[in-house]
Design a protein around this motif. Structure first.
Motif, PDB file in Angstrom:
ATOM      1  N   PHE A   1       1.627   1.836  -3.505  1.00  0.00           N
ATOM      2  CA  PHE A   1       0.462   2.354  -4.227  1.00  0.00           C
ATOM      3  C   PHE A   1       0.227   3.831  -3.921  1.00  0.00           C
ATOM      4  CE2 PHE A   1      -1.693  -2.093  -4.291  1.00  0.00           C
ATOM      5  CZ  PHE A   1      -0.826  -2.464  -5.308  1.00  0.00           C
ATOM      6  N   MET A   2       0.378   4.199  -2.645  1.00  0.00           N
ATOM      7  CA  MET A   2       0.105   5.568  -2.209  1.00  0.00           C
ATOM      8  C   MET A   2       1.275   6.518  -2.429  1.00  0.00           C
ATOM      9  SD  MET A   2      -1.788   4.528   1.384  1.00  0.00           S
ATOM     10  CE  MET A   2      -1.933   6.196   1.978  1.00  0.00           C
ATOM     11  N   LYS A   3       2.395   5.962  -2.906  1.00  0.00           N
ATOM     12  CA  LYS A   3       3.595   6.761  -3.189  1.00  0.00           C
ATOM     13  C   LYS A   3       4.049   7.535  -1.952  1.00  0.00           C
ATOM     14  CE  LYS A   3       2.167   7.337  -8.005  1.00  0.00           C
ATOM     15  NZ  LYS A   3       1.773   8.283  -9.070  1.00  0.00           N
ATOM     16  N   LEU A   4       4.079   6.824  -0.825  1.00  0.00           N
ATOM     17  CA  LEU A   4       4.517   7.449   0.416  1.00  0.00           C
ATOM     18  C   LEU A   4       6.031   7.650   0.387  1.00  0.00           C
ATOM     19  CD1 LEU A   4       2.471   5.510   3.126  1.00  0.00           C
ATOM     20  CD2 LEU A   4       1.980   7.727   2.145  1.00  0.00           C
ATOM     21  N   LYS A   5       6.465   8.861   0.672  1.00  0.00           N
ATOM     22  CA  LYS A   5       7.891   9.135   0.750  1.00  0.00           C
ATOM     23  C   LYS A   5       8.413   8.680   2.102  1.00  0.00           C
ATOM     24  CE  LYS A   5       9.273  12.856  -2.330  1.00  0.00           C
ATOM     25  NZ  LYS A   5       9.875  14.197  -2.386  1.00  0.00           N
TER      26      LYS A   5
ATOM     27  N   GLU B   1       0.815  -1.213   0.000  1.00  0.00           N
ATOM     28  CA  GLU B   1       0.000   0.000   0.000  1.00  0.00           C
ATOM     29  C   GLU B   1       0.851   1.267   0.000  1.00  0.00           C
ATOM     30  OE1 GLU B   1      -3.253   0.019  -0.387  1.00  0.00           O
ATOM     31  OE2 GLU B   1      -3.233  -2.162  -0.492  1.00  0.00           O
ATOM     32  N   ALA B   2       1.979   1.226   0.691  1.00  0.00           N
ATOM     33  CA  ALA B   2       2.876   2.386   0.683  1.00  0.00           C
ATOM     34  C   ALA B   2       3.372   2.674  -0.728  1.00  0.00           C
ATOM     35  CB  ALA B   2       4.053   2.152   1.620  1.00  0.00           C
TER      36      ALA B   2
ATOM     37  N   THR C   1      -3.381   5.137   8.329  1.00  0.00           N
ATOM     38  CA  THR C   1      -3.743   5.735   7.039  1.00  0.00           C
ATOM     39  C   THR C   1      -3.831   4.669   5.960  1.00  0.00           C
ATOM     40  OG1 THR C   1      -2.601   7.761   7.681  1.00  0.00           O
ATOM     41  CG2 THR C   1      -3.118   7.498   5.350  1.00  0.00           C
ATOM     42  N   ILE C   2      -2.883   3.744   5.959  1.00  0.00           N
ATOM     43  CA  ILE C   2      -2.873   2.662   4.970  1.00  0.00           C
ATOM     44  C   ILE C   2      -4.118   1.784   5.133  1.00  0.00           C
ATOM     45  CG2 ILE C   2      -1.686   0.514   4.369  1.00  0.00           C
ATOM     46  CD1 ILE C   2       0.953   2.011   4.801  1.00  0.00           C
ATOM     47  N   VAL C   3      -4.429   1.424   6.372  1.00  0.00           N
ATOM     48  CA  VAL C   3      -5.615   0.594   6.611  1.00  0.00           C
ATOM     49  C   VAL C   3      -6.880   1.317   6.166  1.00  0.00           C
ATOM     50  CG1 VAL C   3      -7.006  -0.523   8.386  1.00  0.00           C
ATOM     51  CG2 VAL C   3      -4.521  -0.680   8.479  1.00  0.00           C
ATOM     52  N   TYR C   4      -6.954   2.614   6.444  1.00  0.00           N
ATOM     53  CA  TYR C   4      -8.143   3.383   6.061  1.00  0.00           C
ATOM     54  C   TYR C   4      -8.306   3.424   4.542  1.00  0.00           C
ATOM     55  CZ  TYR C   4     -11.475   7.237   5.777  1.00  0.00           C
ATOM     56  OH  TYR C   4     -12.573   8.006   5.489  1.00  0.00           O
ATOM     57  N   GLU C   5      -7.207   3.537   3.805  1.00  0.00           N
ATOM     58  CA  GLU C   5      -7.285   3.514   2.340  1.00  0.00           C
ATOM     59  C   GLU C   5      -7.875   2.191   1.860  1.00  0.00           C
ATOM     60  OE1 GLU C   5      -6.620   5.761  -0.151  1.00  0.00           O
ATOM     61  OE2 GLU C   5      -6.589   7.192   1.501  1.00  0.00           O
ATOM     62  N   ILE C   6      -7.478   1.096   2.495  1.00  0.00           N
ATOM     63  CA  ILE C   6      -8.030  -0.211   2.115  1.00  0.00           C
ATOM     64  C   ILE C   6      -9.522  -0.273   2.463  1.00  0.00           C
ATOM     65  CG2 ILE C   6      -7.885  -2.700   2.509  1.00  0.00           C
ATOM     66  CD1 ILE C   6      -4.921  -2.327   3.116  1.00  0.00           C
TER      67      ILE C   6
ATOM     68  N   PHE D   1       8.300   4.986  -1.490  1.00  0.00           N
ATOM     69  CA  PHE D   1       8.614   3.606  -1.139  1.00  0.00           C
ATOM     70  C   PHE D   1       8.354   2.679  -2.318  1.00  0.00           C
ATOM     71  CE2 PHE D   1       7.804  -0.565   0.670  1.00  0.00           C
ATOM     72  CZ  PHE D   1       8.879  -0.690   1.537  1.00  0.00           C
ATOM     73  N   SER D   2       9.266   1.747  -2.510  1.00  0.00           N
ATOM     74  CA  SER D   2       9.150   0.753  -3.586  1.00  0.00           C
ATOM     75  C   SER D   2       9.650  -0.580  -3.062  1.00  0.00           C
ATOM     76  CB  SER D   2       9.964   1.189  -4.806  1.00  0.00           C
ATOM     77  OG  SER D   2       9.994   0.158  -5.773  1.00  0.00           O
TER      78      SER D   2
END
Length: 978
Positions: free
Chosen positions: A169-173, A166-167, A246-251, A222-223
């Motif tokens: 997918f969300m392009k979290l830096k 998910e990180a 935040t990641i869980v909420y996106e799911i 993150f990749s």
């Protein structure tokens, strides 16, 4: 949106650590439940590691999110805490068995059947949704055996592979292993910054982030393919609790269920009552012995004892996310900028106090030797009066109506420009520090209401299409299968359909009509208060009490302002609900669009509500009263009210101060403290009223239960809104009330700690949201700042006596002083020209017969040819007023734009650091590519070397095998080589 089967790969059950719900076909109302259910936790022991409810039952997996739902518990059929759920037969037995005492009551039995049907429907939808969560890789654990009676909890944990996916997918830096030195400017600037930091060190909170760091980790989206770039030595802390939730909420938002009813994410389930709450957990208790971020924020941010310290903005962002961090950073910058504005306002006020005895117009009004008889203030009951009786009002008006207020208006216009430029620079520094420089907000998931509306539209089209082309439907076909197929057809069509302006046209018309109606209602209420003032003044003037007669103006003004304040407070709440309803019927597509539309409507309505009474006093009161003998009447019976002899500026100051202080004290502070505590008390009493078994009273509340009793987070809109209205009070009419910035500063010092305590101790932890700016609020600030220039120009020109004084001083004064100014502004009236029935009942109240009285206006005297016509002085003053407005407005706006142009939006050192980060990132990847190429070349070289050595080994006669079989093989190899 990518389909679920394409996006996720199902993991083995053993790898997930929990069982997956297997939803089977449904026949009519009933449903079949498999034996494999989500684990139901039991209450942890007192010495277990998950005692606080922050971890799963195993004590190692952290709870990242909580879902709560209602459960039906009864004494006869209470569900015992078990490891796995019951079978379908047990469920049907429990559902079908009649309640005791209800056998002979068919109505009650039917009601219970309907309730059971709805509960089963919700349960089925929960199980389908939770099954999809398990398929997405999340791990769940249920707890229905808690002290919170009638509430079940679903604990959600995101394992490492889900967080990584998910990180990406969300392009979290995320910070990489690469660090670089941060330059804070040249040596001179760095020395100044160090010196300032040492001086202000007692003002910094005692947190780890308080010191200026000289190094910074290079951040990169993150990749999973480039995990070697990141420091993964401690995987448990690599993603902090804010990022995990935040990641869980996106799911949760994007999971779509279709087997029960078409539902789009957790928002739809919450709206339909399938779940009654969804929230991440706080890190711990505010008064916990163990150190945690929440406790640190409570001590170093939410305590009133640290009101003089800076806010720990980085820790706030770490705990609540960038959006809330930016709000408190903006509030801090705004409060700091109010300090110089307050100091200048105090100086202006003190200047008015110091020059009070030197003000010639007020001295002339207070001089009893100047015998000026004024015309009656009302018909019949009011008599003639001496101008010297208005001495106190005239002296008080000078405190706010003096030449320094013009300077202060210009200063505040430039201050607003400086404040916005300072905030833009501060925002850029935070963007760089929080790794938001390259962040672009992607289009959010469509809201549940929007997708539901689109699906209805799609299914209507499909229904009309089937009517045109009827097909033979097999009557034996399963009804549930038809429903599912229809829903799936609607899901496919929603990807193509969208709401057009034709679909929203009724909502747009409703919005326009309702907003105009609400604005008209505000004007009507203000007009009603005006009528109250006029009628009350007339009634009090007929009183036989001398004290009542002498205090008519003060009594009417004070009561009218209080009425205005109460009406404003009530309408503020009403307009908030109306603005939300109007936004809901528009059905905006995304949450961002919904928020912006809601903010715009609410701000327009609340701005008009707060400032309409003040606008009336500033620009309309006393402008349309007529003259003695020819007054203007409301409803042909009430004379329109006039300004006080010293002008309307003093009354404007009183009105502004009472409304501003009243809103801040009652609405912003008492409501914010009282309402959450009252709601919490009501929930507590409700829980006490519920009959709870004795064994549940002995249980200890877990962290997720404690957070459940907290108030849900309602967004930042109310917080921003009250500050925007306050910014309007500070800037719009600052010419009439120079102390407004001081009162705003005192309020904000309390407001920051009050909001902090509310966020930390009174509210559930909000889901962290990323943002790089404050959004539409900055545009509102700019509009208010521009509007402030225009309004202050009109206040100085038309409400105060600044322009009439200048005109008199330079055009009509005989000795170049202000002597004779009061007499110059008063016109003459012959009392014989009173209309019949309007003359005073007691004309001899002053002890002598009055033949000529004075009134404030520029009109020709009665003995002139054009008696009572507007004089040349009026047109001269009007021309000067309009000229002042034009010059003031353009001059101040040019100066503001110059300030905007002079100060760059991005600080130079930040732009250098951003460029440096890009260069370092390119170098890092080039180095990585060179390393890969070198490794590949080494492998190729080793392969060639090994091959050449093998060839040499094969051709050597010493190592040639002697056996017959080996000889044939070697000979064969030699032939092939040849």
């Amino acid at each position: 949106m990518m389909k679920r089967n394409e996006k996720y790969s199902s993991l083995p059950i053993g790898e997930k650590g929990v069982d997956i719900i297997n939803i089977k076909a449904i026949e009519d109302i009933g449903y079949v439940q498999t034996d494999a259910m989500i684990l139901n936790s039991v209450v942890p022991e007192q010495d277990s590691s998950c005692q606080q409810g922050l971890y799963f039952q195993d004590g190692s997996r952290r709870v990242d999110y909580i879902l709560t739902y209602h459960i039906k518990k009864s004494g006869a059929f209470r569900k015992q805490p078990t490891r796995h759920g019951g079978s379908a037969s047990n469920r049907s037995t429990k559902k079908d068995q009649p309640q005791p005492g209800n056998k002979n009551d068919p109505e009650i039995g039917e009601q219970d059947h309907i309730i059971d049907y709805h509960e089963d429907d919700k349960r089925f939808r929960r199980e389908e949704f939770e099954g999809k969560l398990l398929e997405a890789g999340l791990e769940l654990e249920k707890d229905e055996d808690t002290k919170t009676y009638g509430i079940g909890f679903v604990k959600i944990h995101a394992p490492w592979h889900v967080l990584c996916r998910e990180a990406e997918f969300m392009k979290l830096k995320m910070p990489t292993k690469k660090v670089y030195e941060v330059n804070h400017g040249n040596n001179f600037v760095e020395k100044i910054n160090t010196f300032i930091y040492k001086i202000t060190e007692p003002l910094h909170p005692n947190v780890e982030e308080k010191r200026i760091s000289s190094v910074k980790h290079l951040s990169y989206p993150f990749s999973r393919e480039k995990q070697h770039l990141f420091d993964l030595s401690d995987k448990d802390s690599f993603f902090d609790s804010k990022t995990r939730s935040t990641i869980v909420y996106e799911i949760l938002k994007r999971i779509t269920c279709t087997k029960a009813k078409y539902t789009m994410g957790i928002t739809s389930l919450l709206a339909n009552g399938v779940y009654n709450a969804a929230y991440p957990l706080h890190d711990g208790d505010c008064e916990d012995e163990n150190a945690n971020d929440r406790k640190l924020l409570y001590e170093e941010w939410a305590s009133y004892s640290v009101f003089y310290k800076y806010q720990p903005i980085d820790l706030i962002r770490k705990y609540f996310g960038e959006k809330i961090g930016l709000y408190f950073a903006w509030l801090g910058v705004y409060t700091q900028m109010l300090i110089p504005a307050s100091l200048v306002g105090i100086i202006v006020f003190l200047y008015g106090c110091a020059t009070l005895d030197d003000n010639i117009p007020s001295m002339e009004m207070c001089d009893n030797r100047i015998n000026i008889t004024m015309c009656p203030l009302c018909d019949r009951t009011c008599s003639y009066w001496k101008l010297s009786t208005a001495c106190a009002t005239a002296r008080a008006s000078h405190l706010f109506d003096n030449p320094a207020t013009v300077f202060f208006s210009i200063f505040m216009a430039l201050w607003a420009a400086m404040f916005m430029e300072h905030w833009k620079r501060r925002q850029m520094r935070l963007n760089y520090k929080w790794d938001l420089t390259g962040f672009e907000e992607e289009e959010d998931h469509p809201r549940a209401e929007y997708e539901s509306r689109v699906m209805k539209k799609s299914m209507k089209k499909e229904h009309r299409k089937r009517k045109k082309h009827p097909e033979v439907v097999n009557e034996g076909t399963n009804k549930w299968k038809q429903t599912v197929e229809t829903a799936m057809a609607g899901v496919k069509l929603t990807e193509k359909e969208k709401l057009t302006w034709r679909d929203r046209f009724p909502a747009y018309m409703t919005n326009a009509v309702m907003i105009l109606f609400m604005i008209g209602l505000t004007f009507a209420i203000v007009f009603g208060v005006i009528l109250y003032r006029i009628s009350t003044a007339a009634a009090l003037a007929m009183s036989s009490s001398p004290s009542t007669k002498s205090n008519v103006r003060v009594t009417v003004m004070a009561t009218a302002v209080i009425i205005n304040l109460v009406v404003i407070l009530i309408l503020d709440e009403v307009y908030g609900y109306i603005a939300r309803w109007l936004t809901l019927i528009e059905v905006p597509k995304t949450d961002k669009s919904f928020e912006e539309r809601l903010i715009f409507k609410a701000f327009v309505l609340k701005f008009v509500n707060a400032f309409t009474p003040i606008m009336y006093v500033a620009f309309f009161k006393g402008r349309f009263v007529g003259r003695p003998g020819n007054y203007v009447y409301a409803f042909q019976s009430f004379r329109m009210e006039e300004c006080a002899p010293g002008g309307c500026l003093m009354e404007l100051c009183i009105q502004l101060s009472i409304i501003m202080l009243g809103k801040q004290l009652i609405q912003n502070n008492l409501f914010e403290i009282g309402i959450p505590k009252l709601k919490k008390l009501i929930r507590y009493f409700k829980s006490k009223r519920t009959s709870v078994p004795e064994e549940e009273n002995n249980k200890k509340l877990q962290r997720y239960e404690v957070d459940y009793y907290l108030e849900p987070f309602a967004g930042l809109t109310p917080e921003y809104m009250e500050m925007m209205i306050q910014f309007g009070f500070v800037t719009l009419f600052v010419a009439s009330f120079p102390l407004a910035p001081l009162f705003a500063l005192l309020n904000n010092i309390i407001e920051i700690r009050l909001d902090a305590k509310k966020f930390i101790a009174e509210l559930r932890r909000p889901v962290a949201a990323r943002a790089k700016d404050i959004g539409i609020w900055y545009n509102i600030l700019r509009v208010v700042a521009k509007l402030a220039v225009i309004i202050n120009a009109f206040v100085i020109a038309f409400t105060s006596d600044f322009i009439p004084r200048l005109v008199y001083l330079y055009m009509y004064s005989t000795d170049g002083s202000m002597h004779g100014f009061i007499n110059h502004t008063l016109s003459y009236f012959n009392v014989s020209d009173f209309k019949s029935g309007t003359e005073p009942i007691e004309p001899m109240q002053l002890g002598y017969k009055v033949e000529i009285c004075r009134f404030k206006d520029y009109r020709e005297p009665p003995w002139s040819l054009n008696g009572y016509d507007i004089s040349k002085q009026f047109w001269a003053v009007l021309a000067a007023r309009l000229a002042f407005v034009i010059v003031f407005q353009n001059l101040v706006m040019i100066m503001s734009d110059f300030v905007d142009w002079m100060i760059p939006d991005i600080p130079k050192d930040i732009s250098v650091q951003i460029h440096k980060e890009k260069v370092l990132m390119v170098e890092l990847f080039l180095k990585e590519e060179r390393g890969k190429l070198q490794m590949l070349e080494n492998l190729i070289a080793r392969g060639k070397e090994a091959k050449s050595m093998e060839n040499c080994h094969n051709h050597s006669p010493i190592n040639r095998p002697q056996s017959h079989k080996g000889s044939n093989t070697t000979l064969h190899s030699q032939n092939i080589d040849v």
